[in-house]
Design an enzyme around this catalytic site. Sequence first.
Site, short mmCIF file in Angstrom:
data_model
loop_
_atom_site.label_atom_id
_atom_site.label_comp_id
_atom_site.label_asym_id
_atom_site.label_seq_id
_atom_site.Cartn_x
_atom_site.Cartn_y
_atom_site.Cartn_z
N ARG A 189 0.85 -1.19 0.00
CA ARG A 189 0.00 0.00 0.00
C ARG A 189 0.89 1.24 0.00
O ARG A 189 1.63 1.49 0.94
CB ARG A 189 -0.91 0.00 1.23
CG ARG A 189 -1.95 1.11 1.24
CD ARG A 189 -2.89 0.92 2.43
NE ARG A 189 -3.96 1.92 2.41
CZ ARG A 189 -3.88 3.12 2.99
NH1 ARG A 189 -2.77 3.46 3.63
NH2 ARG A 189 -4.89 3.95 2.93
N LYS B 115 -6.82 4.79 8.44
CA LYS B 115 -8.02 5.28 7.75
C LYS B 115 -8.77 6.19 8.72
O LYS B 115 -9.46 5.73 9.62
CB LYS B 115 -8.91 4.10 7.34
CG LYS B 115 -8.30 3.19 6.28
CD LYS B 115 -8.62 3.70 4.90
CE LYS B 115 -8.20 2.68 3.84
NZ LYS B 115 -8.56 3.12 2.49
N SER C 3 -12.92 -3.70 -0.68
CA SER C 3 -13.32 -3.26 0.65
C SER C 3 -14.84 -3.22 0.73
O SER C 3 -15.52 -2.77 -0.20
CB SER C 3 -12.77 -1.87 0.94
OG SER C 3 -11.36 -1.87 0.92
#
Length: 213
Positions: free
Chosen positions: A42, A140, A111
């Site tokens: 990521r 997040k 997701s």
Amino acid sequence: MKCDKSQMLLYAVTDRAWAGKQSLYEQVESALKGGVTIVQLREKDLDYEGFLKEAMDISALCKRYKVPFIVNDNVDIAIKCRADGVHIGQSDMNLLQACKLLGENMIIGVSAHSVEEALEAVKNGADYLGAGAMFSTSTKTNVSSLSKETLRDICAAVNIPVVAIGGISKLNMPELANCGIDGVALVSAVFAADDIESECRMLHKLAEKTVKG
């Protein structure tokens, strides 16, 4: 290549914020030695060339350990580095478009924050779901926590693997037992550890207990 449930057990999601004593590559190798079963790269801020080089290196590393390698969001880089798949969020590339570009052999994770999103993802070709965020997380900041009841409902509604994600640590992981998940996705629980390899060995055992319920 498609995923099976056993590959979802201990899902490591990289975060270069924790690189220091080791490079990100070295951290990933330590995690692989410790027993992570799948790795997602990521990168939200790295330039394209840097991202591609890193993806090429870590893709080759994961192939050596025979562990699936997933690229977050960037389909183009996933194809170029010969990753095993891509993970896309609800606000990322359209799933149908991603399926068309990636073909039938690459893993596509999506997701999901509700049963409706989960069912839509399955209908459009997702191979696994990342459900969360289960706990508060600094990774997040714009996502509210998912209830364990919703997580159970998602797991019961779909026939593909479901991985819980978001703020999961060795302290709160047992709370996810009996939810029907196939694995846990971890960021700082892996990459912020002083000894990543030994931490992952412990996390692997804990994940097995959690998944079995």
